[in-house]
Design an enzyme around this catalytic site. Structure first.
Site, PDB file in Angstrom:
ATOM      1  N   GLU A 298      -3.534   7.471  -3.971  1.00 46.23           N
ATOM      2  CA  GLU A 298      -3.429   6.160  -3.343  1.00 46.23           C
ATOM      3  C   GLU A 298      -3.115   5.101  -4.392  1.00 46.23           C
ATOM      4  O   GLU A 298      -3.766   5.054  -5.435  1.00 46.23           O
ATOM      5  CB  GLU A 298      -4.766   5.845  -2.655  1.00 46.23           C
ATOM      6  CG  GLU A 298      -4.733   4.597  -1.820  1.00 46.23           C
ATOM      7  CD  GLU A 298      -6.091   4.327  -1.173  1.00 46.23           C
ATOM      8  OE1 GLU A 298      -6.222   4.533   0.040  1.00 46.23           O
ATOM      9  OE2 GLU A 298      -7.004   3.904  -1.899  1.00 46.23           O
TER      10      GLU A 298
ATOM     11  N   TYR B 287       0.852  -1.194   0.000  1.00 44.33           N
ATOM     12  CA  TYR B 287       0.000   0.000   0.000  1.00 44.33           C
ATOM     13  C   TYR B 287       0.887   1.243   0.000  1.00 44.33           C
ATOM     14  O   TYR B 287       1.849   1.330   0.768  1.00 44.33           O
ATOM     15  CB  TYR B 287      -0.879   0.027   1.262  1.00 44.33           C
ATOM     16  CG  TYR B 287      -1.712   1.280   1.362  1.00 44.33           C
ATOM     17  CD1 TYR B 287      -3.009   1.314   0.873  1.00 44.33           C
ATOM     18  CD2 TYR B 287      -1.179   2.451   1.909  1.00 44.33           C
ATOM     19  CE1 TYR B 287      -3.759   2.476   0.932  1.00 44.33           C
ATOM     20  CE2 TYR B 287      -1.914   3.623   1.965  1.00 44.33           C
ATOM     21  CZ  TYR B 287      -3.207   3.624   1.470  1.00 44.33           C
ATOM     22  OH  TYR B 287      -3.947   4.779   1.524  1.00 44.33           O
TER      23      TYR B 287
END
Ligand code: ADP
Ligand code: MG
Length: 390
Positions: free
Chosen positions: A197, A109
């Site tokens: 993101e 992530y």
């Protein structure tokens, strides 16, 4: 303002951030044509909506052959996809991204957000990326690492390397991901983003790092200097009431309560919502009509607030400084007449030309509930809803 995954990936390409080869399609036939052009043996068909959680909801499907690409696309386009992030109503899928499937060795992530507490762009990363990141953040917060960027000097190499090492990378891989972070940071700054993101950032089985999913959102107040980003706006993904309101220069945000609010000034609008909650009610919206509200603007505000079927009472709270109570009163009378409003309307006026305003309202012969101050208005609006419910 949010944009779609395929748009974010286009933007990433222009910053040389590696993403899978792929293109958007609006029908099964188009999806098939895209897959044929992309070559390869496996493809992924991904629903394009402004919400995540698609993978777990059937919005990301693998295809081992060209027929499957077309079938998946035909199935997805036109469906209402309900994910953890869409709410119960879901979102209508109008297009899909068709891209090459990659064999994944590991999922990470990576995120950039503006941390309001430190007022700094902050890098967030985790070695436990992928579809369960929310769970990881809730149950194992130590697995999520952060690094704040000093705006005076920008993202430093040692910081990107620290993040890359922090998610368990070693050797050459550290340099590869650090480089990617630098480009992502530049894109974020250049485009006035609020959030970027990459989840997952993957290490493929053949040793490449790729942004497999990509999400960005941008500061609405900076759009005036970001024409390319403004062009990417998809009104279909926004609440139609909010779109209509912005066209009338009204600041409206839909909420899930049942007391409709028409207020001048953002601060007073917030205070009004607090007061409604204090008396046990729930606001149906935030609405700031701004200064100098004309009768037409008040009528538009009424119309938009009443488009929400949950609204059971309307609270008008005006503290007229630049505004004038007589203008507002004219607007209220006109709206109640023209729109044949059936829900109870609570009106609290204060400030410039209050006397004239009250005279107009009282002289109109229309039914409304008068309130003298903020808490009185909130209490009366909440009671009006209770009365309508019982
Ligand atoms: P969402 O976050 O909305 O669930 P993602 O784009 O992250 O959607 O996709 C969900 C999962 O699907 C990813 O975690 C990844 O495992 C897989 N996936 C997505 N795109 C690809 C791709 N191009 N190749 C292989 N797997 C993919
Ligand atoms: Mg994702």
């Amino acid at each position: 303002m949010d944009i779609h995954e395929y748009q974010t990936k286009e933007l990433f390409r222009s910053y040389d951030i590696p993403v899978p080869d792929g293109r958007v399609a609006h029908s099964g036939k188009q999806a098939l044509a895209v897959a044929e052009e992309l070559n390869g043996e496996r493809w992924v068909v991904k629903a394009q909506i402004h919400a995540g959680g698609r993978g777990k909801a059937g919005g990301v499907l693998m295809a081992d052959n060209l027929e499957a690409v077309e079938q998946h696309a035909d199935k997805m386009i036109g469906m209402t996809l309900v994910t953890k992030q869409t709410g119960e109503a879901g979102r209508l899928v109008q297009r899909v991204l068709v891209e090459q499937a990659h064999a994944i060795a590991q999922e990470f992530y990576l995120g950039l957000v503006i941390d309001r507490a430190t007022q700094r762009i902050t890098l967030i990363a985790s070695a436990s990326g992928g579809m369960n990141i929310e769970e990881v953040a809730a149950t194992n917060p130590q697995k999520v690492i952060r690094e704040a960027v000093d705006p005076a000097v920008g993202l430093q190499d040692f910081q990107s390397r620290k993040i890359a090492a922090g998610i368990g990378l070693t050797g050459k891989q550290i340099g590869q991901v650090a480089k990617m972070l630098k480009k992502l940071y530049r894109c974020f700054r250049d485009k006035d983003a609020l959030m970027a993101e990459i989840n997952p950032l993957v290490l493929t089985k053949d040793g490449q790092f790729l942004a497999l999913d990509a999400k960005m959102s941008f500061d609405g107040n900076a759009l005036y200097r970001q024409p390319e980003i403004t062009d990417l706006r998809d009104f279909d993904e926004e609440d139609p009431k909010e779109v209509e309101a912005s066209g009338h220069d009204l600041n409206y945000i839909a909420l899930d309560g049942n007391v409709g609010c028409i207020v001048n000034g953002a601060g007073l609008a917030m205070a009004t919502m607090d007061a409604i909650s204090h008396y046990g009610g729930r606001p149906a919206n935030f609405l700031d009509v701004g200064g100098g509200a004309s009768p037409e603007k008040i009528a538009n505000a009424f119309r938009i607030v009443l488009e929400d079927p949950n609204v059971m009472a309307v609270l008008i709270n005006i503290y007229a400084g630049i505004n004038r109570c007589d203008w507002i009163a004219n607007g209220i009378v006109q709206a109640i007449r023209d729109l044949a409003i059936e829900v109870p309307v609570v009106v609290r006026l204060a400030g410039t030309n209050l006397e004239q305003g009250l005279q107009i309202l009282q002289g109109s012969g229309l039914e409304y509930i008068q309130a003298d101050h903020l808490s009185d208005a909130a209490e009366k609006a909440v009671n009006a809803v209770k009365g309508a419910e019982s």
